[in-house]
Scaffold this active site. Structure first.
Site, mmCIF file in Angstrom:
data_model
loop_
_atom_site.group_PDB
_atom_site.id
_atom_site.type_symbol
_atom_site.label_atom_id
_atom_site.label_comp_id
_atom_site.label_asym_id
_atom_site.label_seq_id
_atom_site.Cartn_x
_atom_site.Cartn_y
_atom_site.Cartn_z
ATOM 1 N N GLU A 114 0.094 7.359 4.741
ATOM 2 C CA GLU A 114 0.290 6.440 3.454
ATOM 3 C C GLU A 114 0.042 7.459 2.208
ATOM 4 O OE1 GLU A 114 0.275 2.128 3.889
ATOM 5 O OE2 GLU A 114 -1.798 2.647 4.225
ATOM 6 N N HIS A 132 -7.971 -1.775 2.623
ATOM 7 C CA HIS A 132 -7.486 -2.722 3.298
ATOM 8 C C HIS A 132 -8.708 -3.740 3.633
ATOM 9 C CE1 HIS A 132 -4.964 0.399 5.737
ATOM 10 N NE2 HIS A 132 -4.582 -0.075 4.560
ATOM 11 N N HIS A 192 -1.369 -6.435 4.055
ATOM 12 C CA HIS A 192 -1.858 -5.024 4.137
ATOM 13 C C HIS A 192 -3.107 -4.756 3.295
ATOM 14 C CE1 HIS A 192 -0.368 -0.650 3.583
ATOM 15 N NE2 HIS A 192 -1.725 -0.552 3.740
HETATM 16 ZN ZN LIG Z 1 -2.944 1.063 3.894
#
Ligand SMILES: [Zn+2]
Length: 257
Positions: free
Chosen positions: A84, A105, A182
């Site tokens: 990411e 997260h 998320h």
């Molecule tokens: Zn993430």
């Protein structure tokens, strides 16, 4: 804590590794999540982010330079990076005033991305959040209902970054975007401020959760709770701006204990 290095690049690698471990110690990241900053050697072209590694384990020599243009490593022989990392590259590409980015997260923050409850400053230490609720990025809005929720490429990253667009040309980039199902991503004008914001964003979430319970549900929150005003947020943020290093120093000291 070791003495500050005379080499700004070496100091930056040291600070970024400390930042990663502080986030882990405070439960903001676990095996996942990451923090980055612009590379002081070429801040418009490159940013610094660890290789693919749990945040609690990051040391200065784990940090890699990445291109802002496409999130690829400056050195093609660099170790593998986070999937990411386009979250970071696209925010730096779109917003010149952002110097550091945290993606996390945290369980405390997830509920606020799932439904329309206000996420804004409930106390002075989180005044940077302001008096308007943080935007929610729903990946399904732009990319349909079948994604794995991750920001996998520059197209995903650009869409997420656009959520941080300021309210006016004179405003700074928004500090926080919640990500449905998320987590969240936050921005700051320095690395130490980014860690400050991450820790107090998490505290703000905890307070809001308990406040919701006291108020008898989320629907009562807006009616019953008196959130900080815009003026209070601005004044408090000004007061806090001189105190970031004090907090950073104690968080670094805690890592030694
Ligand atoms: Zn993430």
């Amino acid at each position: 804590m070791s003495a500050e290095s005379a080499d700004p690049s070496a100091q930056c690698l040291q600070d970024l590794s400390l930042a990663s471990r502080i986030l882990a110690r405070h439960g903001i990241v676990d095996g996942f999540g990451h923090v980055s900053c612009r590379d002081p050697r070429s801040p418009k072209e490159h940013f610094l982010l660890s290789r693919n590694l749990a945040p609690a384990l990051v040391q200065p020599n784990d940090i890699v330079a990445w291109r802002i243009s496409d999130a690829e490593p400056v050195d093609p022989d660099s170790p593998r990076g986070f999937l990411e990392r386009c979250i970071h590259s696209e925010i730096y590409r779109q917003f010149d005033d952002v110097e550091a980015v945290v993606h996390f997260h945290s369980l405390d923050i997830i509920p606020f991305g799932l439904m329309n409850i206000p996420f804004k400053a409930v106390y002075h230490m989180a005044s940077f959040l302001g008096c308007e609720s943080a935007p929610i990025f729903d990946i399904a809005d732009a990319f349909g209902p079948g994604t794995d929720m991750l920001i996998r490429n520059t197209t995903h990253g650009a869409a997420l970054a656009s959520s941080l667009t300021p309210n006016s040309t004179s405003s700074p980039t928004r500090p926080l975007v919640l990500m449905r199902g998320h987590g969240a991503t936050l921005t700051a004008a320095s690395l130490k401020l980014a860690i400050f914001r991450a820790i107090y964003t998490q505290n703000n979430a905890k307070i809001l959760t308990s406040l919701s319970s006291l108020a008898g549900g989320t629907s009562q929150l807006e009616r019953e709770a008196k959130f900080l005003s815009a003026e209070e947020c601005a004044a408090s943020e000004m007061s806090n701006s001189g105190q970031v290093s004090r907090a950073w120093d104690v968080w670094c000291k805690e890592l030694e204990d």
